[in-house]
Design an enzyme around this catalytic site. Structure first.
Site, short mmCIF file in Angstrom:
data_model
loop_
_atom_site.label_atom_id
_atom_site.label_comp_id
_atom_site.label_asym_id
_atom_site.label_seq_id
_atom_site.Cartn_x
_atom_site.Cartn_y
_atom_site.Cartn_z
N ASP A 166 -33.61 -6.75 12.16
CA ASP A 166 -33.09 -6.08 10.97
C ASP A 166 -32.06 -6.92 10.22
O ASP A 166 -31.15 -6.39 9.61
CB ASP A 166 -32.51 -4.71 11.33
CG ASP A 166 -31.29 -4.82 12.22
OD1 ASP A 166 -31.11 -5.88 12.85
OD2 ASP A 166 -30.50 -3.86 12.26
N GLU B 110 8.43 2.70 1.23
CA GLU B 110 8.67 1.61 2.17
C GLU B 110 9.19 0.36 1.47
O GLU B 110 10.07 -0.31 1.98
CB GLU B 110 7.33 1.29 2.87
CG GLU B 110 7.46 0.44 4.10
CD GLU B 110 6.10 0.31 4.81
OE1 GLU B 110 5.42 1.35 4.95
OE2 GLU B 110 5.74 -0.79 5.20
N ASP B 111 8.65 0.06 0.31
CA ASP B 111 8.94 -1.24 -0.29
C ASP B 111 9.67 -1.21 -1.63
O ASP B 111 10.03 -2.25 -2.15
CB ASP B 111 7.63 -2.03 -0.48
CG ASP B 111 6.95 -2.31 0.85
OD1 ASP B 111 7.64 -2.81 1.75
OD2 ASP B 111 5.76 -2.01 0.99
N HIS C 293 -1.62 -4.56 -5.55
CA HIS C 293 -2.01 -4.00 -4.24
C HIS C 293 -2.10 -2.47 -4.28
O HIS C 293 -3.07 -1.88 -3.80
CB HIS C 293 -1.02 -4.44 -3.17
CG HIS C 293 -1.17 -3.70 -1.88
ND1 HIS C 293 -2.31 -3.78 -1.10
CD2 HIS C 293 -0.34 -2.83 -1.24
CE1 HIS C 293 -2.16 -3.00 -0.03
NE2 HIS C 293 -0.98 -2.41 -0.10
MN MN Z 1 0.18 -1.19 1.38
#
Ligand code: MN
Length: 485
Positions: A260, A76-77, A48
């Site tokens: 279009d 954060e993680d 990620h």
């Molecule tokens: Mn993220």
């Protein structure tokens, strides 16, 4: 698959030695920090952060932003502290990472945590606009992998938020490709039934249109060569699915009215060539009246430039043609990021973009203004106001002098007046739209020229609150009434 080379290859300008060293270090640091962690998809977490960094490289971002993208989840993680990060990567990158990091779970919960994190994101973005680009790169990968979620409610919540907030933000930055991708990945989870329906409609009609357009494409290529053009490209672009859906909604779901679905795009070296090509096209095919648009002389407010025309193809078909220079094409796809001549550097360019002269980020100031007036704990209201005032469909109207004022759909002359100045709003004596006197609650349409007549003794009434669409206008009206009392 997650080697640092993948990032280098995605960068639009080849990185120099210093850039390579920085990105390599951030890459290694992030991989180590997230080691052993898995995402909801079952992939290693580092996939990620790698993809987020890679998205930033594809947007054309600089080495600092890409590095911060690689590191965006380590606080954060992964339990890394701000001090660690600053020691290793310095103040700038640490600022970027903290800007996208959610607030602590201990102090904030649920909706409140989400709302306060959004506020923080905009404050940090005002300080350094690269923060927002990291958030968008992060969201793009999250929404791309939405299928891995087990909880349908969560899928839908993320998908809706992507469509309602993040895609419009990308649009505000002029990043057409990013906006289209965010919406199309989110679409099936946000509105599953509508998604299926649009797919079916497109299946029936797409092929026919494609055939007509292909024929026109071949003719144009031949014709331009005959006219002595050497450097040009003609290709077909298929409309993004969600954007097609929105257009269908405006046309009673009648696909015959949409010209279009597949458009021809002609890219030529300079502006004079654009007009020459338009002339050539119109000399071969008859244009549909009212559909020739000169966004080169009159760019859209997000900076979009192109010539558009729609022609009868001669065999019963209708096709849209877009003509632009390579520079305009880059700007339409990558928006703000494409302006980086790299001379002044990304950071100073983006800072400059917030000043009055450069409208591309001027709306940020308005968001900060809104935030100032919203107390903590008004989370629901804050998100609603944000969506309504900044991210809803917009109408673009003009002052008599030709300045563009950009307002949410269904705005009235009241919103227009307050968008210019509260003094004007507070003294509306009468309003003209396209030189005709109109009621104060008239809904404004794209392209309207709006004129406010000021009367010294005029003042807002309670009724105005209902007629105003924007939070800003409503706030000014209420406070003017309050003062009068
Ligand atoms: Mn993220």
């Amino acid at each position: 698959m997650t080697e640092v080379k993948g990032i280098f290859d995605a960068m639009r300008t080849p990185p120099d030695a210093a850039a390579r060293a920085l990105i390599t270090k951030a890459h290694a640091f992030s991989e180590r920090a997230h080691e052993g962690q898995k995402r909801f998809t079952g992939d290693p977490y580092f996939v990620h952060t790698f993809e987020t960094g890679k998205n930033l490289a594809l947007f054309g971002m600089d080495a600092q932003t890409i590095s911060a993208g690689l590191l965006h989840d380590v606080l954060e993680d992964a339990g890394v502290t701000e001090q660690d990060l600053e020691r290793e990567f310095g103040k700038n990158i640490t600022f970027l990472v903290t800007g996208v990091t959610k607030l602590g779970k201990l102090k904030y919960r649920g909706l409140e945590r989400h709302v306060e994190s959004m506020r923080k994101l905009f404050i940090a973005t005002a300080e350094d606009p690269r923060v927002l680009l990291i958030k968008l790169a992060d969201r793009l990968h999250n929404v791309k992998t939405l299928g891995g979620h087990t909880k349908p409610e969560k899928q839908q919540r993320i998908a809706l938020e992507t469509i309602e907030i993040f895609a419009p933000l990308a649009n505000r930055l002029g990043m057409g490709r990013l906006k289209g991708e965010l919406e199309d990945y989110a679409f099936p989870y946000a509105y599953p039934d509508e998604y299926k329906k649009v797919r079916e409609i497109l299946k029936e009609h797409g092929k026919v249109t494609e055939k007509h357009v292909e024929k026109v494409q071949r003719s144009i290529q031949k014709e331009l060569a005959k006219e002595g053009f050497v450097h040009f490209t003609v290709d077909r672009r298929v409309k993004y699915l969600y954007s097609l859906y929105k257009k269908l909604l405006r046309h009673e779901m009648d696909i015959e009215k949409i010209y279009d679905i597949v458009a021809l795009r002609i890219i030529v070296p300079n502006v004079a060539d654009c007009y020459r090509v338009l002339g050539i096209v119109h000399s071969i095919w008859r244009p549909l009246p009212g559909r020739v648009k000169d966004y080169i002389a009159l760019p859209k407010t997000n900076g979009y430039q192109s010539l558009h025309t729609t022609i009868f193809t001669g065999d019963g078909g209708i096709a849209e043609i877009q003509i632009r220079t390579e520079e305009m094409h880059q700007a339409a796809e990558y928006g703000i990021a494409s302006h980086l001549a790299y001379k002044e550097g990304l950071f100073s360019f983006l800072k400059r973009a917030r000043t009055k002269q450069h409208k591309s980020l001027g709306w940020l100031n308005d968001i900060l203004e809104l935030q100032k007036h919203m107390a903590e704990g008004e989370g629901d209201q804050y998100l609603e106001n944000l969506k309504m005032d900044f991210f809803k469909d917009r109408v673009f109207v003009f002052t008599p002098k030709g300045d563009v004022i950009d307002l949410p759909e269904d705005s009235t002359p009241i919103d227009f007046a307050y968008a210019i100045h509260s003094d004007i709003g507070n003294h509306i004596g009468g309003t003209k739209v396209n030189s005709k006197m109109v009621a104060i609650d008239t809904k404004l349409k794209n392209g309207d020229i709006v004129e406010i007549q000021i009367r010294k003794d005029a003042h807002p009434s309670n009724k105005w609150v209902e007629h105003a669409k924007t939070t800003m206008a409503r706030r000014h009206i209420k406070s003017a009434i309050q003062k009068k009392k």
